[in-house]
Design an enzyme around this catalytic site. Structure first.
Site, PDB file in Angstrom:
ATOM      1  N   ASN A 220       0.838  -1.209   0.000  1.00  0.00           N
ATOM      2  CA  ASN A 220       0.000   0.000   0.000  1.00  0.00           C
ATOM      3  C   ASN A 220       0.868   1.253   0.000  1.00  0.00           C
ATOM      4  O   ASN A 220       1.908   1.318   0.664  1.00  0.00           O
ATOM      5  CB  ASN A 220      -1.014  -0.007   1.148  1.00  0.00           C
ATOM      6  CG  ASN A 220      -0.425  -0.238   2.519  1.00  0.00           C
ATOM      7  OD1 ASN A 220       0.543  -0.964   2.662  1.00  0.00           O
ATOM      8  ND2 ASN A 220      -1.003   0.373   3.527  1.00  0.00           N
TER       9      ASN A 220
ATOM     10  N   TYR B 195      -5.601  11.755   1.220  1.00  0.00           N
ATOM     11  CA  TYR B 195      -5.858  10.329   1.462  1.00  0.00           C
ATOM     12  C   TYR B 195      -6.363   9.493   0.272  1.00  0.00           C
ATOM     13  O   TYR B 195      -5.820   8.419   0.017  1.00  0.00           O
ATOM     14  CB  TYR B 195      -6.812  10.157   2.652  1.00  0.00           C
ATOM     15  CG  TYR B 195      -6.233  10.555   3.990  1.00  0.00           C
ATOM     16  CD1 TYR B 195      -4.906  10.984   4.123  1.00  0.00           C
ATOM     17  CD2 TYR B 195      -7.010  10.511   5.139  1.00  0.00           C
ATOM     18  CE1 TYR B 195      -4.383  11.363   5.346  1.00  0.00           C
ATOM     19  CE2 TYR B 195      -6.493  10.878   6.378  1.00  0.00           C
ATOM     20  CZ  TYR B 195      -5.173  11.311   6.468  1.00  0.00           C
ATOM     21  OH  TYR B 195      -4.668  11.676   7.681  1.00  0.00           O
TER      22      TYR B 195
ATOM     23  N   GLU C 237      -3.115  -4.518  -3.051  1.00  0.00           N
ATOM     24  CA  GLU C 237      -3.639  -5.460  -4.052  1.00  0.00           C
ATOM     25  C   GLU C 237      -3.666  -4.824  -5.440  1.00  0.00           C
ATOM     26  O   GLU C 237      -3.306  -5.437  -6.444  1.00  0.00           O
ATOM     27  CB  GLU C 237      -5.064  -5.898  -3.688  1.00  0.00           C
ATOM     28  CG  GLU C 237      -5.166  -6.710  -2.416  1.00  0.00           C
ATOM     29  CD  GLU C 237      -5.388  -5.852  -1.169  1.00  0.00           C
ATOM     30  OE1 GLU C 237      -4.869  -4.711  -1.117  1.00  0.00           O
ATOM     31  OE2 GLU C 237      -6.068  -6.322  -0.251  1.00  0.00           O
TER      32      GLU C 237
ATOM     33  N   GLU D 265       0.411   5.253   0.554  1.00  0.00           N
ATOM     34  CA  GLU D 265      -0.519   6.289   1.017  1.00  0.00           C
ATOM     35  C   GLU D 265      -0.085   7.680   0.546  1.00  0.00           C
ATOM     36  O   GLU D 265       1.019   7.864   0.024  1.00  0.00           O
ATOM     37  CB  GLU D 265      -0.622   6.227   2.549  1.00  0.00           C
ATOM     38  CG  GLU D 265      -1.209   4.894   3.012  1.00  0.00           C
ATOM     39  CD  GLU D 265      -1.434   4.806   4.505  1.00  0.00           C
ATOM     40  OE1 GLU D 265      -1.004   5.699   5.258  1.00  0.00           O
ATOM     41  OE2 GLU D 265      -2.058   3.800   4.925  1.00  0.00           O
ATOM     42  N   ASN D 266      -0.985   8.632   0.755  1.00  0.00           N
ATOM     43  CA  ASN D 266      -0.725  10.018   0.347  1.00  0.00           C
ATOM     44  C   ASN D 266      -1.439  10.942   1.321  1.00  0.00           C
ATOM     45  O   ASN D 266      -2.503  10.587   1.832  1.00  0.00           O
ATOM     46  CB  ASN D 266      -1.261  10.234  -1.085  1.00  0.00           C
ATOM     47  CG  ASN D 266      -0.817  11.557  -1.655  1.00  0.00           C
ATOM     48  OD1 ASN D 266      -1.415  12.591  -1.400  1.00  0.00           O
ATOM     49  ND2 ASN D 266       0.251  11.530  -2.419  1.00  0.00           N
TER      50      ASN D 266
ATOM     51  N   CYS E  65     -10.638  -3.110  -4.482  1.00  0.00           N
ATOM     52  CA  CYS E  65      -9.645  -4.130  -4.865  1.00  0.00           C
ATOM     53  C   CYS E  65     -10.334  -5.399  -5.360  1.00  0.00           C
ATOM     54  O   CYS E  65      -9.895  -6.031  -6.316  1.00  0.00           O
ATOM     55  CB  CYS E  65      -8.732  -4.452  -3.688  1.00  0.00           C
ATOM     56  SG  CYS E  65      -7.561  -3.126  -3.355  1.00  0.00           S
TER      57      CYS E  65
END
Ligand code: THU
Length: 162
Positions: free
Chosen positions: A61, A67, A74, A63-64, A114
C-alpha cells in the site's frame, strides 16, 4: 416477492496447511509489506501476485497526504502485473498485513475496490483467480474465485445493451 440466498464458498485454515507454492506466495506477501508507505495508518499491507509464467509480482500500500490518492497493495500489485505482462494470466494473489499500532489477529479482507479490480482481471483472462488472505498469527482464508468475496459484482457485460 421472493427471498433469494447467495452461496459463498471459502476455506479457512493455517499457513502450514497450504501447498508449498501458496506458502511461498504468502512469504512473498510478508516481505512485500516491508515496502509499504503507510505513514498515516501504520497499517502495512503486502500483496503478491503469481502469474501463470511463474513470475511473482509484489505490491504494497502506498498512502498520500491527500488520502484518496493512495492505493491499496492489491491494486498496486495487480496493475503492475497487468502493465508488465498484459497477456499473462494471474493464477493467485496472496495478501498479508501487519499493523504498527495493534496486533492483527484475523485475516483482513480486501476492500471493495480491490475486489472489483480482481474481478475485472478474472473477466479479462476468462479464468478465476485464487485469493489467499493471511493474518500475522498464521490464519489463512482462501477463496478460489473473486465471486466468493464479491457477490453482485459489477461486470463489464452489464455496460452493454442487451
Ligand atoms: N489497504 C490495503 O492496502 N489493502 C486492503 O485490502 C485494505 C486496506 C491499505 C489502504 C491504507 O493504506 C491502509 O491499508 C489502511 O486502510
Amino acid at each position: 416477492m421472493q427471498e433469494k440466498k447467495v452461496n459463498l464458498s471459502f476455506i479457512t485454515g493455517h499457513f502450514s496447511e497450504l501447498s508449498l507454492e501458496d506458502q511461498q506466495l504468502v512469504d512473498n506477501a510478508k516481505t512485500a509489506f516491508a515496502t509499504a508507505y503507510a505513514p498515516y495508518s501504520g497499517f502495512l499491507v503486502g500483496a503478491s501476485v503469481l502469474l501463470e509464467n511463474g513470475e511473482i509480482i509484489n505490491g504494497s500500500n502506498q498512502e498520500n497526504v491527500a488520502y484518496p490518492s493512495g492505493l491499496c497493495a492489491e491494486r498496486v500489485a495487480l496493475f503492475y502485473a497487468g502493465a508488465k505482462h498484459p497477456n499473462v494470466k494471474v493464477k493467485t494473489i496472496a495478501v498479508s498485513v501487519l499493523s504498527k499500532n495493534f496486533e492483527v489477529n484475523d485475516v483482513i479482507s480486501p476492500c471493495g475496490a480491490c475486489r472489483q479490480v480482481m474481478a475485472e482481471y478474472e473477466d479479462k483472462q476468462e479464468q478465476t483467480i485464487k485469493v489467499i488472505l493471511h493474518s500475522p498469527n498464521g490464519q489463512v482464508l482462501i477463496a478460489n474465485a473473486v465471486e466468493d468475496l464479491l457477490p453482485f459484482m459489477f461486470r463489464s457485460p452489464l455496460l452493454k445493451k442487451n
